[in-house]
Design a protein around this motif. Structure first.
Motif, PDB file in Angstrom:
ATOM      1  N   GLY A 195       0.817  -0.990   0.088  1.00 34.22           N
ATOM      2  CA  GLY A 195       0.053   0.103   0.015  1.00 34.22           C
ATOM      3  C   GLY A 195       0.749   1.277  -0.220  1.00 34.22           C
ATOM      4  O   GLY A 195       2.357   1.117   0.181  1.00 34.22           O
ATOM      5  N   ALA A 196       0.328   2.374  -0.090  1.00 34.35           N
ATOM      6  CA  ALA A 196       1.124   3.639  -0.311  1.00 34.35           C
ATOM      7  C   ALA A 196       1.895   4.168   0.750  1.00 34.35           C
ATOM      8  O   ALA A 196       2.995   4.730   0.914  1.00 34.35           O
ATOM      9  CB  ALA A 196       0.099   4.644  -0.794  1.00 34.35           C
ATOM     10  N   HIS A 197       1.612   3.656   1.991  1.00 31.04           N
ATOM     11  CA  HIS A 197       2.110   3.946   3.320  1.00 31.04           C
ATOM     12  C   HIS A 197       3.032   3.135   3.991  1.00 31.04           C
ATOM     13  O   HIS A 197       3.696   3.312   5.015  1.00 31.04           O
ATOM     14  CB  HIS A 197       1.013   4.466   4.258  1.00 31.04           C
ATOM     15  N   TYR A 198       3.359   1.987   3.338  1.00 25.49           N
ATOM     16  CA  TYR A 198       4.098   0.825   3.945  1.00 25.49           C
ATOM     17  C   TYR A 198       5.676   0.909   3.456  1.00 25.49           C
ATOM     18  O   TYR A 198       6.600   1.044   4.191  1.00 25.49           O
ATOM     19  CB  TYR A 198       3.605  -0.532   3.527  1.00 25.49           C
ATOM     20  N   THR A 199       5.794   0.646   1.986  1.00 23.81           N
ATOM     21  CA  THR A 199       6.975   0.571   1.519  1.00 23.81           C
ATOM     22  C   THR A 199       7.661   1.803   0.841  1.00 23.81           C
ATOM     23  O   THR A 199       7.200   2.384  -0.196  1.00 23.81           O
ATOM     24  CB  THR A 199       7.236  -0.386   0.635  1.00 23.81           C
ATOM     25  N   GLN A 200       8.277   2.525   1.632  1.00 21.91           N
ATOM     26  CA  GLN A 200       9.180   3.806   1.056  1.00 21.91           C
ATOM     27  C   GLN A 200      10.562   3.478   0.735  1.00 21.91           C
ATOM     28  O   GLN A 200      11.416   3.049   1.566  1.00 21.91           O
ATOM     29  CB  GLN A 200       8.885   4.991   2.105  1.00 21.91           C
ATOM     30  N   PHE A 201      10.890   3.329  -0.424  1.00 23.94           N
ATOM     31  CA  PHE A 201      12.177   2.914  -0.894  1.00 23.94           C
ATOM     32  C   PHE A 201      13.089   4.200  -1.101  1.00 23.94           C
ATOM     33  O   PHE A 201      12.687   4.973  -2.045  1.00 23.94           O
ATOM     34  CB  PHE A 201      12.234   2.106  -1.932  1.00 23.94           C
ATOM     35  N   MET A 202      14.236   4.315  -0.570  1.00 24.12           N
ATOM     36  CA  MET A 202      15.043   5.296  -0.781  1.00 24.12           C
ATOM     37  C   MET A 202      16.292   4.889  -1.507  1.00 24.12           C
ATOM     38  O   MET A 202      17.131   3.925  -1.160  1.00 24.12           O
ATOM     39  CB  MET A 202      15.776   5.775   0.635  1.00 24.12           C
ATOM     40  N   ALA A 212      24.906   4.162  -6.277  1.00 22.33           N
ATOM     41  CA  ALA A 212      23.738   4.290  -5.212  1.00 22.33           C
ATOM     42  C   ALA A 212      23.328   2.902  -4.836  1.00 22.33           C
ATOM     43  O   ALA A 212      23.439   1.686  -5.358  1.00 22.33           O
ATOM     44  CB  ALA A 212      22.615   4.545  -6.368  1.00 22.33           C
ATOM     45  N   GLU A 213      22.988   3.236  -3.602  1.00 25.67           N
ATOM     46  CA  GLU A 213      22.303   1.903  -2.956  1.00 25.67           C
ATOM     47  C   GLU A 213      20.546   2.205  -2.930  1.00 25.67           C
ATOM     48  O   GLU A 213      20.138   3.228  -3.231  1.00 25.67           O
ATOM     49  CB  GLU A 213      22.821   1.549  -1.438  1.00 25.67           C
ATOM     50  N   ILE A 214      19.894   1.263  -2.272  1.00 21.25           N
ATOM     51  CA  ILE A 214      18.523   1.175  -2.096  1.00 21.25           C
ATOM     52  C   ILE A 214      18.396   0.601  -0.856  1.00 21.25           C
ATOM     53  O   ILE A 214      18.742  -0.421  -0.315  1.00 21.25           O
ATOM     54  CB  ILE A 214      17.674   0.457  -3.312  1.00 21.25           C
ATOM     55  N   ALA A 215      17.557   1.402   0.017  1.00 17.98           N
ATOM     56  CA  ALA A 215      17.006   0.900   1.353  1.00 17.98           C
ATOM     57  C   ALA A 215      15.444   0.858   1.600  1.00 17.98           C
ATOM     58  O   ALA A 215      14.910   1.732   0.992  1.00 17.98           O
ATOM     59  CB  ALA A 215      17.752   1.900   2.652  1.00 17.98           C
ATOM     60  N   VAL A 253      19.692  -2.125   3.732  1.00 23.62           N
ATOM     61  CA  VAL A 253      20.146  -1.431   2.612  1.00 23.62           C
ATOM     62  C   VAL A 253      20.721  -2.601   1.580  1.00 23.62           C
ATOM     63  O   VAL A 253      21.443  -3.468   2.151  1.00 23.62           O
ATOM     64  CB  VAL A 253      21.320  -0.470   3.145  1.00 23.62           C
ATOM     65  N   PHE A 254      20.403  -2.376   0.401  1.00 22.85           N
ATOM     66  CA  PHE A 254      20.873  -3.606  -0.746  1.00 22.85           C
ATOM     67  C   PHE A 254      21.828  -2.791  -1.671  1.00 22.85           C
ATOM     68  O   PHE A 254      21.982  -1.481  -1.876  1.00 22.85           O
ATOM     69  CB  PHE A 254      19.666  -3.799  -1.514  1.00 22.85           C
TER      70      PHE A 254
END
Length: 626
Positions: A195-202, A212-215, A253-254
């Protein structure tokens, strides 16, 4: 040589200022040459002026067709970083090469863009969309250090708002190169709700290695891009209503190039202080409800909290309790920097002030970023800077909106009916400069659903502001005066045509506000090319950002069948010359947080609009990893 004590004091103050204003470590970018068919046998070619380059830098542009090369400009190109090629054989391959002239000498190699024969007016990226899923929010980052962005796509299947019961499909994140090459897929598993409020990916270069990484938040059963499982894949913590109220929560962090997990830590803050499964009553006491709504509202951002290195900021809650945790990636390990919690005694006034969105900017001009979290702002050191007390809202804008006032301003809205349905404040102090009451002020109910601030009318200095809903009608100048009864759509903005005014981006439609007739003039509509917007009534493209070419912005859209991403760029020339928006730290960080919850448009830290001044070079140093 003898110096007076006064001279020494001046020198000390000068060097102190230099050392206090550290330089933001920013990503290396190529020249970003890009060509777009402009119709009638014309092609628009544009390229970047980098944030480290002088405004007076000039360029030569060459075209190669069938092995023959000719220079297109008679004199070095100074006024803008773009050129209209008036006579193009569109049935042939056209290669455009831009070479900068540095110290009166043309660089040897330059950079090229190949425009295919019969090229379409967009870049196409084929997608490996899982069955039952569609492409949703996107972000960009350079995962291999070559100065060209890769695209990260959040694939969504069955999704639910936090207030809605029901099972969801696991969130999936994929990464693609601009040429369409698929890099990896991360499956967050059944213990992360969709849903819109659960997964915020940086997406950002967190460790300064030029890549760049992704977290994002993970849980038992999350699978990284190499197929490695995080935690225990046998666990299923979903209750009968589809909510996840127990089980461990992680932050991971990936690696951006491979999708492999680099560092996994416990998510801060947890749902509850102990590892025991809390009761609904205990959760309600802590977060405002016990069924999984308010406690699972997540927000995230990237911020330069020391003025030099980027930090990851992961947050939880905004209706009642609010917690922000800042992390640094050091030696492949997430290290906690600080935690801000509205539940502590000194922070009670910060409870309930958060938004469905976030912004990051150096509001106090000390060379370090603050977190603008709705109606409150957190200082770079993790301490509260101020809280307006106005309460939760759905939209947020930060920029130099009032050019007659020093510093930056914030425009926001108030969700509950009250006297600040639309409000405009000083970003540094929190002083509310003006506000507009909802028509039903004092009653309990919904306030404006949206608010927007852009410079769309050149007759008034600075930005204009408007909202949608709650009976607040009309377009306002940045002093709070109503200047028109009608308003444009209240969604997002984009720089697309040749002037300094902003255009209005609504879904995948770009329009110009005709301020004389109070009407919209269509410039581009992705629906004409089989593209659609995301997130229902929130209606946004996958991403809008300055991805290549000159300083104007691109939009990334998905096709109706979600089998393809298309990137559209303007073919309209401009005489305005600005360094790439992606080298403005506030704007670059805006692109990182754009995917968070209810998407908001990015803004630079200076004024872009009618009568603007040429901005100073940004205080950045490039991390060059080729």
């Amino acid at each position: 040589m003898h110096h007076s004590p006064k001279v020494f004091l001046v020198l000390i103050a000068f060097f102190s200022l230099l050392t206090s204003q550290a330089q933001y470590q920013m990503e290396f970018l190529t020249r970003g040459v890009h060509a777009v068919p402009a119709g009638n046998g014309k092609v628009f070619v544009s390229w970047r002026l980098l944030g480290t380059e002088d405004q007076g830098l000039t360029f030569n542009l060459y075209k190669t067709v069938g092995g023959k090369t000719k220079k297109l400009n008679r004199t070095p190109l100074l006024k803008a970083t773009g050129f209209i090629d008036e006579a193009v054989d569109t049935n042939a391959v056209n290669v455009y090469t831009v070479k900068a002239i540095i110290n009166k000498k043309e660089e040897a190699k330059g950079e090229s863009f190949t425009l295919a024969a019969s090229a379409k007016p967009y870049l196409s990226i084929p997608l490996r969309t899982p069955q039952g899923y569609s492409a949703n929010d996107a972000s960009v980052g350079d995962v291999d250090g070559d100065g060209v962005y890769e695209i990260f796509v959040h694939m969504t299947g069955r999704a639910r708002d936090n207030s809605q019961a029901g099972m969801t499909d696991p969130p999936i994140i994929q990464c693609y190169k601009m040429n369409g090459t698929f890099l990896w897929e991360i499956n967050l598993g059944k213990n992360i709700r969709e849903g819109a409020h659960y997964t915020q990916f940086m997406v950002y270069d967190l460790d300064g290695d030029g890549k760049a990484e992704i977290a994002m938040k993970t849980a038992d059963g999350s699978i990284d891009g190499k197929g490695t499982v995080i935690g225990d894949s046998t666990k299923d913590y979903r209750n009968q209503r589809g909510y996840i109220l127990s089980g461990p929560e992680f932050l991971t962090v990936f690696n951006g190039q491979t999708g492999a997990a680099i560092s996994t830590v416990s998510y801060d803050p947890p749902r509850f202080p102990t590892s025991l499964t809390p009761s609904e009553a205990e959760l309600k006491t802590m977060w405002g409800d016990g069924y999984g709504n308010r406690m699972d509202r997540f927000i995230a951002a990237i911020a330069y909290l020391d003025g030099k290195h980027p930090s990851l900021v992961m947050c939880r809650g905004y209706y009642t309790r609010t917690v922000l945790a800042a992390w640094d990636l050091k030696g492949n390990q997430l290290v906690k920097r600080w935690v801000f919690d509205s539940n502590t005694e000194d922070n009670k006034s910060y409870a309930g002030q958060g938004n469905h969105n976030i912004s990051v900017s150096d509001v106090d001009a000390d060379g370090k970023d603050e977190i603008i979290y709705g109606q409150m702002t957190i200082d770079d050191n993790g301490k509260g800077l101020y809280s307006t007390g106005i309460g939760h809202g759905d939209a947020l804008h930060v920029s130099d909106m009032d050019t007659e006032r020093p510093g930056l301003e914030v425009f926001g809205i108030q969700e509950r009916f009250g006297d600040a349905g639309a409000n405009f404040r000083d970003a540094k102090t929190g002083e509310v400069i003006w506000k507009k009451a909802s028509v039903k002020a004092g009653e309990d109910g919904e306030g404006p659903g949206r608010g927007l601030a852009l410079d769309i009318d050149p007759r008034y200095p600075g930005f204009e502001c408007w909202v949608a809903g709650a009976g607040i009608t009309g377009l306002f100048d940045n002093k709070g005066n109503k200047i028109a009864e009608k308003t444009p759509p209240c969604n997002m903005g984009i720089y697309w045509d040749g002037d300094a005014l902003s255009e209005v981006l609504n879904g995948v439609n770009i329009s110009k506000w005709d301020y004389v007739n109070n009407s919209m003039v269509k410039l581009f509509d992705g629906r004409d090319f089989g593209c659609v917007s995301n997130n229902g009534t929130k209606s946004n493209p996958c991403l809008s950002a300055d991805l290549f070419g000159d300083w104007r912005e691109e939009i990334i859209c998905r096709t109706t069948d979600s089998k393809e991403l298309r990137i559209y760029s303007t073919s309209i020339p401009t005489e305005i010359k600005l360094y790439t928006l992606m080298h403005n730290p506030q704007y670059r960080l805006s692109i990182a947080w754009q995917n968070v919850a209810y998407n908001q448009p990015p803004h630079v830290s200076y004024f872009i609009g009618e009568g603007m001044k040429t901005p100073a070079k940004p205080n950045i140093v490039i991390v060059n990893q080729k």
